[in-house]
Design a protein around this motif. Structure first.
Motif, PDB file in Angstrom:
ATOM      1  N   MET A  50     -15.259   4.307  15.305  1.00  0.00           N
ATOM      2  CA  MET A  50     -13.798   4.317  15.150  1.00  0.00           C
ATOM      3  C   MET A  50     -13.328   5.668  14.616  1.00  0.00           C
ATOM      4  O   MET A  50     -14.035   6.316  13.841  1.00  0.00           O
ATOM      5  N   PRO A  51     -12.113   6.072  15.005  1.00  0.00           N
ATOM      6  CA  PRO A  51     -11.555   7.301  14.421  1.00  0.00           C
ATOM      7  C   PRO A  51     -11.216   7.068  12.940  1.00  0.00           C
ATOM      8  O   PRO A  51     -11.253   5.935  12.462  1.00  0.00           O
ATOM      9  N   LYS A  52     -10.873   8.153  12.263  1.00  0.00           N
ATOM     10  CA  LYS A  52     -10.526   8.031  10.846  1.00  0.00           C
ATOM     11  C   LYS A  52      -9.313   7.131  10.658  1.00  0.00           C
ATOM     12  O   LYS A  52      -8.413   7.106  11.488  1.00  0.00           O
ATOM     13  N   TRP A  53      -9.322   6.394   9.560  1.00  0.00           N
ATOM     14  CA  TRP A  53      -8.204   5.539   9.176  1.00  0.00           C
ATOM     15  C   TRP A  53      -7.432   6.236   8.070  1.00  0.00           C
ATOM     16  O   TRP A  53      -7.919   7.172   7.442  1.00  0.00           O
ATOM     17  N   LYS A  54      -6.252   5.727   7.803  1.00  0.00           N
ATOM     18  CA  LYS A  54      -5.475   6.197   6.668  1.00  0.00           C
ATOM     19  C   LYS A  54      -6.058   5.508   5.431  1.00  0.00           C
ATOM     20  O   LYS A  54      -6.145   4.280   5.387  1.00  0.00           O
ATOM     21  N   PRO A  55      -6.497   6.265   4.424  1.00  0.00           N
ATOM     22  CA  PRO A  55      -7.123   5.624   3.263  1.00  0.00           C
ATOM     23  C   PRO A  55      -6.126   4.812   2.439  1.00  0.00           C
ATOM     24  O   PRO A  55      -4.924   5.067   2.465  1.00  0.00           O
ATOM     25  N   GLY A  56      -6.649   3.837   1.707  1.00  0.00           N
ATOM     26  CA  GLY A  56      -5.810   3.052   0.814  1.00  0.00           C
ATOM     27  C   GLY A  56      -5.391   3.891  -0.383  1.00  0.00           C
ATOM     28  O   GLY A  56      -6.095   4.819  -0.785  1.00  0.00           O
ATOM     29  N   MET A  57      -4.253   3.571  -0.927  1.00  0.00           N
ATOM     30  CA  MET A  57      -3.738   4.308  -2.081  1.00  0.00           C
ATOM     31  C   MET A  57      -3.532   3.339  -3.256  1.00  0.00           C
ATOM     32  O   MET A  57      -3.058   2.226  -3.066  1.00  0.00           O
ATOM     33  N   GLN A  58      -3.911   3.794  -4.432  1.00  0.00           N
ATOM     34  CA  GLN A  58      -3.696   3.011  -5.643  1.00  0.00           C
ATOM     35  C   GLN A  58      -3.303   3.978  -6.755  1.00  0.00           C
ATOM     36  O   GLN A  58      -4.057   4.910  -7.056  1.00  0.00           O
ATOM     37  N   ARG A  59      -2.124   3.773  -7.302  1.00  0.00           N
ATOM     38  CA  ARG A  59      -1.581   4.654  -8.351  1.00  0.00           C
ATOM     39  C   ARG A  59      -1.561   6.114  -7.902  1.00  0.00           C
ATOM     40  O   ARG A  59      -1.888   7.027  -8.653  1.00  0.00           O
ATOM     41  N   GLY A  60      -1.231   6.312  -6.631  1.00  0.00           N
ATOM     42  CA  GLY A  60      -1.099   7.667  -6.098  1.00  0.00           C
ATOM     43  C   GLY A  60      -2.392   8.358  -5.709  1.00  0.00           C
ATOM     44  O   GLY A  60      -2.388   9.505  -5.286  1.00  0.00           O
ATOM     45  N   LYS A  61      -3.523   7.664  -5.819  1.00  0.00           N
ATOM     46  CA  LYS A  61      -4.818   8.251  -5.463  1.00  0.00           C
ATOM     47  C   LYS A  61      -5.441   7.476  -4.312  1.00  0.00           C
ATOM     48  O   LYS A  61      -5.314   6.259  -4.219  1.00  0.00           O
ATOM     49  N   ALA A  62      -6.136   8.206  -3.444  1.00  0.00           N
ATOM     50  CA  ALA A  62      -6.853   7.567  -2.340  1.00  0.00           C
ATOM     51  C   ALA A  62      -8.054   6.806  -2.896  1.00  0.00           C
ATOM     52  O   ALA A  62      -8.758   7.308  -3.778  1.00  0.00           O
ATOM     53  N   VAL A  63      -8.267   5.584  -2.396  1.00  0.00           N
ATOM     54  CA  VAL A  63      -9.374   4.744  -2.861  1.00  0.00           C
ATOM     55  C   VAL A  63     -10.083   4.108  -1.672  1.00  0.00           C
ATOM     56  O   VAL A  63      -9.529   4.018  -0.578  1.00  0.00           O
ATOM     57  N   ASP A  64     -11.325   3.672  -1.897  1.00  0.00           N
ATOM     58  CA  ASP A  64     -12.069   2.929  -0.887  1.00  0.00           C
ATOM     59  C   ASP A  64     -11.456   1.534  -0.751  1.00  0.00           C
ATOM     60  O   ASP A  64     -11.063   0.930  -1.747  1.00  0.00           O
ATOM     61  N   VAL A  65     -11.389   1.034   0.486  1.00  0.00           N
ATOM     62  CA  VAL A  65     -10.840  -0.294   0.749  1.00  0.00           C
ATOM     63  C   VAL A  65     -11.790  -1.057   1.665  1.00  0.00           C
ATOM     64  O   VAL A  65     -12.269  -0.520   2.663  1.00  0.00           O
ATOM     65  N   LYS A  66     -12.060  -2.318   1.325  1.00  0.00           N
ATOM     66  CA  LYS A  66     -12.906  -3.178   2.159  1.00  0.00           C
ATOM     67  C   LYS A  66     -12.003  -4.012   3.064  1.00  0.00           C
ATOM     68  O   LYS A  66     -11.051  -4.634   2.604  1.00  0.00           O
TER      69      LYS A  66
END
Length: 76
Positions: A50-66
């Motif tokens: 798959m191509p890159k996804w838009k990362p999840g954001m938490q409190r303004g920072k990019a985070v890993d998402v399952k």
């Protein structure tokens, strides 16, 4: 009988799981509940490519998402 034939043409891998890391890369693809080893391998291959996804954001920072979602194969 017609419904049974229709159901066999459409096979669903119920739970496919992956992690989208903070850079948007798809990592750690995993089949939770598969249908057939060949279809499971194809689902992993598709997920890995798959191509890159838009990362999840938490409190303004990019985070890993399952993510957990199904994939449907239509057999002909």
């Amino acid at each position: 009988l017609h419904r049974l034939i229709r159901r066999q043409r459409q096979m669903c891998i119920r739970d496919r799981q992956m992690i989208v890391d903070k850079n948007g890369n798809v990592t750690r693809p995993k089949i939770i509940e598969g249908v057939n080893p060949s279809l499971d391998a194809e689902a992993i291959r598709i997920t890995t490519n798959m191509p890159k996804w838009k990362p999840g954001m938490q409190r303004g920072k990019a985070v890993d998402v399952k993510y957990t979602f199904p994939i449907v194969f239509r057999l002909q």
